[in-house]
Design a protein around this motif. Structure first.
Motif, short mmCIF file in Angstrom:
data_model
loop_
_atom_site.label_atom_id
_atom_site.label_comp_id
_atom_site.label_asym_id
_atom_site.label_seq_id
_atom_site.Cartn_x
_atom_site.Cartn_y
_atom_site.Cartn_z
N ALA A 100 -50.84 -70.35 0.66
CA ALA A 100 -50.39 -70.68 -0.69
C ALA A 100 -51.59 -71.01 -1.56
CB ALA A 100 -49.44 -71.87 -0.62
N PRO A 101 -51.41 -70.93 -2.89
CA PRO A 101 -52.53 -71.22 -3.79
C PRO A 101 -53.14 -72.59 -3.50
CG PRO A 101 -50.68 -70.29 -5.01
CD PRO A 101 -50.20 -70.53 -3.62
N ARG A 102 -54.47 -72.62 -3.40
CA ARG A 102 -55.17 -73.86 -3.13
C ARG A 102 -55.61 -74.50 -4.44
NH1 ARG A 102 -59.87 -72.64 0.91
NH2 ARG A 102 -60.21 -74.86 0.49
N MET A 103 -55.49 -75.80 -4.50
CA MET A 103 -55.89 -76.54 -5.68
C MET A 103 -57.40 -76.78 -5.64
SD MET A 103 -54.86 -78.12 -8.50
CE MET A 103 -53.15 -78.61 -8.28
N SER A 104 -58.10 -76.29 -6.65
CA SER A 104 -59.53 -76.57 -6.75
C SER A 104 -59.72 -78.07 -6.98
CB SER A 104 -60.13 -75.77 -7.90
OG SER A 104 -61.46 -76.19 -8.15
N PRO A 105 -60.73 -78.67 -6.38
CA PRO A 105 -60.94 -80.12 -6.56
C PRO A 105 -61.05 -80.54 -8.03
CG PRO A 105 -62.33 -79.29 -4.79
CD PRO A 105 -61.69 -78.09 -5.43
N VAL A 106 -61.60 -79.66 -8.87
CA VAL A 106 -61.78 -80.03 -10.27
C VAL A 106 -60.45 -80.20 -11.00
CG1 VAL A 106 -61.90 -77.68 -11.18
CG2 VAL A 106 -63.18 -79.49 -12.31
N TYR A 107 -59.40 -79.54 -10.50
CA TYR A 107 -58.10 -79.62 -11.16
C TYR A 107 -57.39 -80.94 -10.92
CZ TYR A 107 -57.84 -74.77 -12.74
OH TYR A 107 -58.04 -73.58 -13.40
N TRP A 108 -57.83 -81.73 -9.95
CA TRP A 108 -57.15 -83.00 -9.70
C TRP A 108 -57.29 -83.95 -10.88
CZ3 TRP A 108 -53.51 -83.03 -6.42
CH2 TRP A 108 -53.58 -82.26 -5.27
N TRP A 109 -58.34 -83.78 -11.68
CA TRP A 109 -58.43 -84.56 -12.91
C TRP A 109 -57.27 -84.26 -13.85
CZ3 TRP A 109 -61.99 -88.35 -13.37
CH2 TRP A 109 -63.11 -88.30 -12.55
N VAL A 110 -56.90 -82.99 -13.93
CA VAL A 110 -55.80 -82.59 -14.81
C VAL A 110 -54.47 -83.07 -14.25
CG1 VAL A 110 -54.72 -80.64 -16.00
CG2 VAL A 110 -57.15 -80.56 -15.44
N VAL A 111 -54.31 -83.01 -12.93
CA VAL A 111 -53.10 -83.55 -12.32
C VAL A 111 -52.97 -85.03 -12.62
CG1 VAL A 111 -51.95 -84.00 -10.12
CG2 VAL A 111 -53.09 -81.81 -10.49
N ALA A 112 -54.08 -85.76 -12.54
CA ALA A 112 -54.06 -87.19 -12.85
C ALA A 112 -53.71 -87.42 -14.32
CB ALA A 112 -55.41 -87.81 -12.52
N LEU A 113 -54.22 -86.56 -15.21
CA LEU A 113 -53.90 -86.69 -16.64
C LEU A 113 -52.41 -86.46 -16.88
CD1 LEU A 113 -54.73 -86.97 -19.61
CD2 LEU A 113 -55.26 -84.51 -19.60
N THR A 171 -56.24 -68.46 -7.86
CA THR A 171 -55.65 -67.80 -6.69
C THR A 171 -55.83 -66.29 -6.76
OG1 THR A 171 -53.99 -69.55 -6.56
CG2 THR A 171 -53.52 -67.51 -5.38
N ILE A 172 -55.71 -65.72 -7.96
CA ILE A 172 -55.80 -64.27 -8.13
C ILE A 172 -57.23 -63.78 -7.99
CG2 ILE A 172 -55.56 -62.43 -9.85
CD1 ILE A 172 -53.13 -64.02 -10.92
N ASP A 203 -65.14 -58.84 -9.13
CA ASP A 203 -64.51 -57.76 -9.89
C ASP A 203 -63.19 -58.21 -10.50
OD1 ASP A 203 -66.55 -56.02 -9.40
OD2 ASP A 203 -65.57 -55.00 -7.72
N ASP A 204 -62.46 -59.10 -9.81
CA ASP A 204 -61.23 -59.64 -10.37
C ASP A 204 -61.53 -60.45 -11.64
OD1 ASP A 204 -59.85 -58.55 -8.23
OD2 ASP A 204 -59.98 -60.39 -7.04
#
Length: 464
Positions: free
Chosen positions: A110-123, A159-160, A165-166
């Motif tokens: 399943a899509p993995r959460m990048s560590p940097v995104y946890w700031w946004v989750v906390a927000l 995830t994509i 090249d993507d």
């Protein structure tokens, strides 16, 4: 003697006939069902066929899903019936769900959460906790799903984009749609009129946006991504194509007459100049060429409205004379709102409601936002919300710097050019955010999260 192929031809003809009858019957049933939607019946019929095809295409190649989100931009403001979402946000949720299905189909995790995104989750979590104390709870609740959808979009892009090249394919799609929008703004400056030394301009280009600063933000971000993408390509033909699209985005940026977007674009270009030595030569040649063209155009048509308006707009940087959009007073109002409720703020989208109160210092100007990114979020989510945004920006900045160092050490300057374009576009958002706030536009907000998603994906590729 009867040929063996004859029964096969009969069966084949029967199958084609049966398929035709089934298609006709299905089309008739669909048409009867669509008539219930009256004027929207043709659109319903098209969507009933197009959506399943698009879903299959996204599952087969998830990059198509991101490109579909970009294609929705011109009509992305259309509200969806029954839910507090616009069309672009609904598309994001659908595409993100299909991306998850695609990964399951390919037996991937399943899509993995990048560590940097946890700031946004906390927000988001902090905003949710503060929603019950909002001035208008219903408004704050309606804004939460749209904000969460943007995080979902960023996770989907990471995830994509499993290969460089993507990244280039998705970045090209973004630049192409910005250029297409920019093309619609050409020739629109003939009706522009300036007042108060260029501080107030009427008749500015807006394209599909509600106000020109949103067009400026949209174009500046696309132009910087385009510049980085062009420098990262090895094929001369592809570089010329992306370069032409980038020029259209820059022209739209100029015609938006958005000083904040010009400021953000300048800061973003500094990233390219510092991180990509090849960009200095290319920028020098381009700047000289544009300067010669501008001088020639101004000499041949000195009374042209384009020459007059752009010149006054640049000169207005030296002094703010706008009596209808008094930024110092609006910034003071934002600081007042933060002092009143520094912990949880007044709720998402509630800044203009509080500013209209009789106790507000700016109640005569009715500002729709705080004209500053951090002040707007501080007034609506409190000081902790601002701290979380700065934490997200700092974490992403440090990770990007490490990625640059690794690319330069390995001599991969083409990859560094694309990373610099994405980082410059992200910096442009904060640069414009010093004097303006355009993220209340769902299309611009989605574009910003697309760029952040690409930047996080590029950093994750280096980290892995």
């Amino acid at each position: 003697m009867i040929s063996v192929a004859a029964p096969r031809r009969v069966w084949r003809a029967g199958a084609v006939l049966a398929a035709g009858v089934a298609a006709a019957a299905g089309g008739y049933a669909l048409a009867r069902a669509a008539t219930r939607f009256e004027d929207l019946a043709p659109l319903v019929m098209v969507l009933a066929v197009a959506l399943p095809v698009a879903a299959v295409a996204v599952v087969a190649d998830p990059r198509i899903g991101v490109l579909l989100v970009f294609l929705v931009f011109p009509i992305g403001f259309t509200p969806l019936p029954g839910v507090p979402l616009d069309l672009v946000q609904g598309t994001i949720i659908g595409v993100s769900a299909l991306v998850l299905v695609s990964r399951i189909r390919m037996a991937e995790s399943a899509p993995r959460m990048s560590p940097v995104y946890w700031w946004v989750v906390a927000l988001l979590a902090w905003t949710l906790l503060g929603t019950p104390s909002a001035v208008d709870v219903d408004l704050a609740v309606r804004r939460l799903p749209s904000t969460a959808a943007q995080l979902l979009f960023g996770v989907a892009i990471v995830t994509i984009c499993r290969r460089r090249d993507d990244l280039r394919v998705v970045a090209f799609g973004l630049v192409a749609i910005v250029a297409a929008v920019g093309l619609t703004t050409l020739g629109g400056a003939s009706q522009v009129r300036t007042d108060f030394g260029g501080a107030v301009v009427s008749g500015r280009a807006t394209a599909m946006f509600s106000e020109p600063n949103q067009l400026g933000s949209f174009s500046a971000i696309g132009a910087l991504v385009g510049a980085g993408l062009a420098l990262s390509l090895r094929s001369r033909g592809r570089r010329l194509l992306v370069g032409a699209l980038t020029v259209l985005a820059v022209l739209a940026l100029l015609l938006s007459l958005s000083r904040g977007a010009w400021l953000g674009f300048g800061l973003g270009m500094l990233v390219l100049l510092v991180q990509v030595p090849r960009a200095r030569r290319a920028l020098a040649v381009t700047t000289v060429a544009l300067f010669v063209v501008a001088l020639t155009y101004g000499a041949l048509r000195p009374q042209s409205p384009e020459v007059h308006v752009v010149g006054e707009r640049f000169r207005s940087f030296t002094g703010e004379q706008n009596p209808y959009d008094d930024r110092p007073t609006i910034w003071a109002e934002a600081r007042r709102e933060i002092r009143v409720d520094p912990l949880t703020g007044h709720g998402l989208g509630n800044f203009p409601l509080v500013a209209r109160r009789s106790t507000s210092k700016s109640h005569t100007s009715f500002p729709p936002h705080a004209h500053n990114l951090l002040l707007n979020w501080g007034a609506e989510t409190g000081v902790p919300g601002v701290a979380l945004i700065l934490g997200f920006a700092g974490h992403l900045g440090v990770a990007t710097r490490r990625a640059f160092r690794r690319m330069r050490a390995e001599g991969r300057m083409h990859d560094a050019a694309l990373l610099a374009g994405l980082a410059g576009a992200a910096l442009a958002v904060f640069g414009q955010g010093l004097v303006d706030y355009t993220l209340w536009s769902t299309v611009v907000f989605t574009q910003v999260w697309a760029v952040l998603g690409l930047l996080v994906a590029a950093v994750e590729l280096e980290r892995r």
